[in-house]
Design an enzyme around this catalytic site. Structure first.
Site, PDB file in Angstrom:
ATOM      1  N   SER A  25       0.836  -1.209   0.000  1.00  0.00           N
ATOM      2  CA  SER A  25       0.000   0.000   0.000  1.00  0.00           C
ATOM      3  C   SER A  25       0.868   1.255   0.000  1.00  0.00           C
ATOM      4  CB  SER A  25      -0.887   0.027   1.248  1.00  0.00           C
ATOM      5  OG  SER A  25      -1.835  -1.000   1.195  1.00  0.00           O
ATOM      6  N   GLY A  97      -6.061  -3.770  -7.476  1.00  0.00           N
ATOM      7  CA  GLY A  97      -7.185  -2.905  -7.129  1.00  0.00           C
ATOM      8  C   GLY A  97      -6.708  -1.559  -6.620  1.00  0.00           C
ATOM      9  N   ASP A 317      -7.142  -7.758   4.681  1.00  0.00           N
ATOM     10  CA  ASP A 317      -6.326  -8.596   3.788  1.00  0.00           C
ATOM     11  C   ASP A 317      -5.813  -9.852   4.480  1.00  0.00           C
ATOM     12  OD1 ASP A 317      -6.709  -6.821   1.746  1.00  0.00           O
ATOM     13  OD2 ASP A 317      -4.805  -5.785   2.036  1.00  0.00           O
ATOM     14  N   ARG A 389      -3.007 -14.315  -1.830  1.00  0.00           N
ATOM     15  CA  ARG A 389      -3.139 -14.520  -0.376  1.00  0.00           C
ATOM     16  C   ARG A 389      -3.759 -15.888  -0.041  1.00  0.00           C
ATOM     17  NH1 ARG A 389      -1.017  -9.847   1.232  1.00  0.00           N
ATOM     18  NH2 ARG A 389      -1.722  -7.931   0.246  1.00  0.00           N
TER      19      ARG A 389
HETATM   20  C1  S3P Z   1      -5.680  -1.233   0.143  1.00  0.00           C
HETATM   21  C2  S3P Z   1      -6.899  -1.192   0.766  1.00  0.00           C
HETATM   22  C3  S3P Z   1      -7.730  -2.363   1.024  1.00  0.00           C
HETATM   23  C4  S3P Z   1      -6.961  -3.661   0.827  1.00  0.00           C
HETATM   24  C5  S3P Z   1      -6.074  -3.641  -0.378  1.00  0.00           C
HETATM   25  C6  S3P Z   1      -5.079  -2.503  -0.296  1.00  0.00           C
HETATM   26  C7  S3P Z   1      -4.953   0.015  -0.086  1.00  0.00           C
HETATM   27  O1  S3P Z   1      -8.846  -2.367   0.147  1.00  0.00           O
HETATM   28  O2  S3P Z   1      -7.833  -4.764   0.755  1.00  0.00           O
HETATM   29  O3  S3P Z   1      -5.361  -4.854  -0.499  1.00  0.00           O
HETATM   30  O4  S3P Z   1      -3.747  -0.017  -0.409  1.00  0.00           O
HETATM   31  O5  S3P Z   1      -5.577   1.072   0.044  1.00  0.00           O
HETATM   32  P1  S3P Z   1     -10.159  -1.478   0.465  1.00  0.00           P
HETATM   33  O6  S3P Z   1      -9.712  -0.105   0.667  1.00  0.00           O
HETATM   34  O7  S3P Z   1     -11.022  -1.634  -0.735  1.00  0.00           O
HETATM   35  O8  S3P Z   1     -10.750  -2.101   1.680  1.00  0.00           O
END
Ligand code: S3P
Length: 437
Positions: A25, A97, A317, A389
């Site tokens: 992140s 994502g 996660d 994961r």
């Molecule tokens: C993340 C936020 C999370 C997480 C993803 C990384 C991020 O998702 O599941 O692996 O880096 O902001 P959400 O914000 O949709 O919960």
């Protein structure tokens, strides 16, 4: 296409010390904020995983210069939002994502047209959750039935918004904050529950006009960002596999060094402690704006728990490997309020339910969670559904299974943790890699 498969064999014990790679992140955010800063952002400990490299490549397509320095650091040479130029080809964010949602916020309202897409898994994931608030700020964004590809067209500037998020999502919050940097006025984001706050911390470090608390964040734009050096802690979400592994099998203890322990990320520790896990937080310290520590775990007798709602977004996660801990615990573990697990890289409720069922663990699923009946893990064949994961979680399950666990389709581990199998072997796992068809 040939697939990589792992066979995780049971072992008598694991132990020692290891450091996990940089936080995914934070690495994404360093790239994206560096791309629009006015001065260089130098990143120490950048995670060179497939997800982060996809984001790096997309930014390079938009004209951002990113330099691999001789000292191992990465330097991002941004030139404000106006430095971003049209890419003639679509931006491919792969499996990420975070990459696609934050990039949508970054590009919203700019005088360039962009198309953002990704792999088959990403093209099934919901994107209206970022498009809706960004449209309210004046962006012209089109999704494909709610999913990627996403088309962003010039829209003549953005205005601030006051937005109450329906789900706690750091990706949605961060996309809005990236857009708010380029919008007139004060943007207010209200969260239904706490989500990870790396964007807020980094924006503050780079000089943005940001304030608020866990539940309500305010940013006044337009806002220019300065540069600086960002140290990336070890990824707690990668450490999570070794935390659970140590609780299952480290007789003499296992230490994971320099892991990020940002309070918005460590719900798993609360859950495992409530189950009776022996976990020590050693040498807590700051790495720039993020707290880090060494985490020491040892083999513990775990008991099932009811997971508190407040822990869910702080451990979102970590549920695949948490379900493995629940399978090894005595008694029943119940998780609810975790419907978000269904829209991750795979449907993680179904993927983990079917993986645990295949190795002899009784589970019951619900639309927003799962009940796991702890018991003896038997071994067997499981499908990772191409989800990094799920693959790593089931490799951990193999440590104490009666017979080996074979995990299909593990190549995507490289999206977050390239080198996991070798790191695991170094602390005593017995994972054989095979090429399947
Ligand atoms: C993340 C936020 C999370 C997480 C993803 C990384 C991020 O998702 O599941 O692996 O880096 O902001 P959400 O914000 O949709 O919960």
């Amino acid at each position: 296409m040939r697939q990589v498969r792992w066979v995780s064999h049971p072992v008598s014990s694991i132990g020692g010390r290891l450091a996990v790679p940089g936080d995914k992140s934070i690495s994404h955010r360093a790239l994206l904020l560096g791309a629009i800063a006015d001065e260089p952002v130098v990143v120490r400990g950048f995670l060179a995983s497939e997800d982060c490299l996809a984001t790096r490549h997309a930014l390079e397509q938009l004209g951002v210069r990113i330099e691999d320095r001789d000292d191992g650091k990465l330097a991002v040479h941004g030139a404000g939002h106006e430095g971003l130029k049209t890419s003639l080809t679509p931006l491919d964010l792969g499996n990420s994502g975070t990459g696609i949602r934050l990039m949508t916020g970054l590009l919203a309202g700019l005088p360039i047209e962009s198309v953002l897409t990704g792999d088959a898994s990403l093209r099934r994931r919901p994107m209206e959750r970022v498009a809706v608030p960004l449209r309210a700020m004046g962006a012209d964004i089109q999704t494909s039935d709610g999913c990627p590809p996403i088309t962003i067209r010039p829209s003549g500037g953005l205005r601030a918004c006051d937005y109450s998020m329906p789900v706690a999502s750091a990706q949605v919050k961060s996309a809005i904050l990236l857009a708010a940097l380029n919008a007139e006025g004060q943007t207010i984001i209200r969260q239904p529950a706490v989500s990870r706050d790396h964007t807020e911390r980094m924006l503050q470090a780079l000089g943005a006009d940001i304030s608020g608390d866990d539940m309500e964040i305010r940013l006044t734009g337009p806002c220019r960002l300065g540069g600086g050096e960002i140290g990336v802690p070890g990824d707690f979400s990668s450490a999570a596999f070794f935390i659970v592994a140590g609780l299952l099998a480290a007789d003499q203890g296992l230490t994971i060094e320099a892991v990020g322990i940002n309070p918005t990320r460590i719900g798993l520790l609360k859950m495992l402690e409530a189950m009776g896990g022996e976990i020590e937080i050693l040498s807590p310290r700051m790495l720039g704006q993020e707290p880090v520590a060494d985490i020491r775990v040892r083999r513990s007798s775990l008991v099932g728990i009811d997971v508190k709602q407040a822990w869910v977004p702080l451990a979102i996660d970590e549920f695949p490997v948490f379900f493995v801990a629940a399978a090894a615990a005595q008694g029943t573990t119940r998780v609810s309020g975790a419907g978000e697990l269904r829209v991750k890289e795979s449907d993680r409720i179904e993927a983990m339910a079917s993986a645990l069922d295949s190795v002899g663990i009784h589970v019951e699923t619900a639309s927003d969670g799962m009940t796991v009946q702890g018991g003896a893990v038997a071994g067997g064949m499981v499908d990772s559904h191409g989800d990094h994961r799920i693959a790593m979680a089931m490799a951990v399950a193999g440590l104490t299974s009666r017979t080996p666990i074979t995990i299909d389709d593990t190549a995507n581990v490289a999206t977050s943790y390239p080198g996991f199998a070798a790191a695991a072997a170094a602390v005593g796992f017995n994972i054989c890699e095979e090429q399947g068809s």
